[in-house]
Design a protein around this motif. Structure first.
Motif, mmCIF file in Angstrom:
data_model
loop_
_atom_site.group_PDB
_atom_site.id
_atom_site.type_symbol
_atom_site.label_atom_id
_atom_site.label_comp_id
_atom_site.label_asym_id
_atom_site.label_seq_id
_atom_site.Cartn_x
_atom_site.Cartn_y
_atom_site.Cartn_z
ATOM 1 N N SER A 18 31.094 -0.145 19.563
ATOM 2 C CA SER A 18 32.008 0.988 19.707
ATOM 3 C C SER A 18 32.748 1.212 18.403
ATOM 4 O O SER A 18 32.972 0.276 17.630
ATOM 5 N N VAL A 19 33.109 2.425 18.165
ATOM 6 C CA VAL A 19 33.826 2.752 16.936
ATOM 7 C C VAL A 19 34.945 3.729 17.250
ATOM 8 O O VAL A 19 34.790 4.638 18.069
ATOM 9 N N LYS A 20 36.086 3.496 16.616
ATOM 10 C CA LYS A 20 37.249 4.335 16.854
ATOM 11 C C LYS A 20 37.557 5.173 15.619
ATOM 12 O O LYS A 20 37.579 4.655 14.503
ATOM 13 N N ILE A 21 37.822 6.446 15.850
ATOM 14 C CA ILE A 21 38.190 7.367 14.770
ATOM 15 C C ILE A 21 39.601 7.870 15.044
ATOM 16 O O ILE A 21 39.909 8.279 16.165
ATOM 17 N N ALA A 56 42.338 14.138 28.333
ATOM 18 C CA ALA A 56 41.614 15.150 27.575
ATOM 19 C C ALA A 56 40.756 16.007 28.497
ATOM 20 O O ALA A 56 40.301 15.559 29.554
ATOM 21 N N THR A 57 40.553 17.228 28.075
ATOM 22 C CA THR A 57 39.651 18.144 28.777
ATOM 23 C C THR A 57 38.364 18.242 27.979
ATOM 24 O O THR A 57 38.381 18.667 26.816
ATOM 25 N N TYR A 58 37.276 17.849 28.595
ATOM 26 C CA TYR A 58 36.000 17.790 27.900
ATOM 27 C C TYR A 58 35.188 19.053 28.132
ATOM 28 O O TYR A 58 35.216 19.647 29.220
ATOM 29 N N GLU A 59 34.456 19.444 27.118
ATOM 30 C CA GLU A 59 33.550 20.577 27.243
ATOM 31 C C GLU A 59 32.313 20.164 28.053
ATOM 32 O O GLU A 59 31.978 18.972 28.150
ATOM 33 N N GLN A 60 31.702 21.165 28.604
ATOM 34 C CA GLN A 60 30.518 20.902 29.417
ATOM 35 C C GLN A 60 29.453 20.177 28.600
ATOM 36 O O GLN A 60 29.172 20.552 27.460
ATOM 37 N N LEU A 68 35.739 8.481 24.386
ATOM 38 C CA LEU A 68 37.073 8.280 24.940
ATOM 39 C C LEU A 68 38.111 8.857 23.981
ATOM 40 O O LEU A 68 38.148 8.495 22.812
ATOM 41 N N ILE A 69 38.946 9.704 24.507
ATOM 42 C CA ILE A 69 39.969 10.343 23.685
ATOM 43 C C ILE A 69 41.335 9.965 24.208
ATOM 44 O O ILE A 69 41.621 10.061 25.399
ATOM 45 N N SER A 77 45.831 11.046 17.549
ATOM 46 C CA SER A 77 44.809 11.082 18.588
ATOM 47 C C SER A 77 43.647 10.215 18.117
ATOM 48 O O SER A 77 43.361 10.162 16.913
ATOM 49 N N THR A 78 43.008 9.535 19.048
ATOM 50 C CA THR A 78 41.854 8.720 18.688
ATOM 51 C C THR A 78 40.649 9.111 19.523
ATOM 52 O O THR A 78 40.777 9.493 20.691
ATOM 53 N N LEU A 79 39.502 9.027 18.879
ATOM 54 C CA LEU A 79 38.215 9.237 19.538
ATOM 55 C C LEU A 79 37.448 7.931 19.418
ATOM 56 O O LEU A 79 37.226 7.452 18.299
ATOM 57 N N THR A 80 37.080 7.353 20.544
ATOM 58 C CA THR A 80 36.280 6.135 20.536
ATOM 59 C C THR A 80 34.894 6.455 21.063
ATOM 60 O O THR A 80 34.766 6.937 22.194
#
Lengths: 115, 115
Positions: A18-21, A56-60, A68-69, A77-80
């Motif tokens: 896994s990687v976190k941004i 978070a609200t995810y796009e289709q 994971l946000i 904010s982080t995106l994993t």
């Protein structure tokens, strides 16, 4: 003003890890942050919208369990990307918007390569 | 629903000659329109935006765009291309605030400037 940073700028990880941004608004409070991904030679596609303190609200078509946000503060904010696979390799770009601003300010992007 | 169509995937001009990058939009609402530039492996830089004020919008680096409602167009122009203008350009439409401030990107136009 209105500077958004991303860290790391470039990351290489092995398949299955896994990687976190991170996405940070440096000089304003970002009530809303957006995450985009850009495949090579393609345009930006919105993945999800996150409001501070909310889910978070995810796009289709975007898997929320894979991407994971978290938007726990007004400046971060982080995106994993969980259990990354080579097809997740992409350029990930965040943007941030302040309440009542209606403008989005973009980060410089993170290049993810999954080997 | 909103969309943008960038009519050319690649445009090639000689240095010192005019630049024209074409964009048509579709929107159910009165749109806000943007042009962004992206240099290789970099984030997005806002060139200019139209938000229902003057139809001729001037941006940075000598670029300008004209909003033409009758033609649903928002073409980007520059009188004289510079080598540093070589990059990818995105035309973007934004929805109304009540629909989440989402941006919809065109497919992009790669501008090549020949010396």
């Amino acid at each position: 003003g209105a500077v958004v940073s991303q860290h790391p700028s470039r990351v290489i990880c092995k398949s299955g890890t896994s990687v976190k941004i991170e996405c940070r608004s440096l000089d304003f409070q970002a009530t809303t942050m957006f995450w985009y991904r850009q495949f090579p030679k393609q345009s930006l596609m919105l993945m999800a919208t996150s409001n501070e303190g909310s889910k978070a609200t995810y796009e289709q078509g975007v898997e929320k369990d894979k991407f994971l946000i978290n938007h726990a503060s007004l400046t971060l904010s982080t995106l994993t990307v969980t259990s990354a696979h080579p097809e997740d390799s992409s350029f990930y770009i965040c943007s941030a918007s302040a309440w009542a601003s209606y403008e989005q300010y973009f980060g410089p992007g993170t290049r993810l390569t999954v080997t | 629903a909103q969309s943008v169509t960038q009519l050319d995937s690649h445009v090639s001009v000689s240095e010192g000659t005019p630049v024209l990058l074409r964009c048509n939009y579709s929107s159910s609402y009165s749109p806000s329109l943007f042009w962004y530039v992206q240099h290789p492996n970099k984030g997005l830089q806002l060139l200019l935006k139209y938000t229902s004020a003057a139809t001729l919008v001037k941006g940075i680096n000598g670029f300008e765009a004209e909003f033409k409602k009758s033609e649903t167009s928002f073409h980007l122009t520059k009188p004289s291309a510079h080598m540093s203008d070589a990059a990818e350009y995105f035309c973007v439409v934004r929805g109304p605030r009540e629909y989440g401030n989402k941006l919809v990107f065109g497919a992009g136009t790669i501008l090549r400037v020949k010396s």
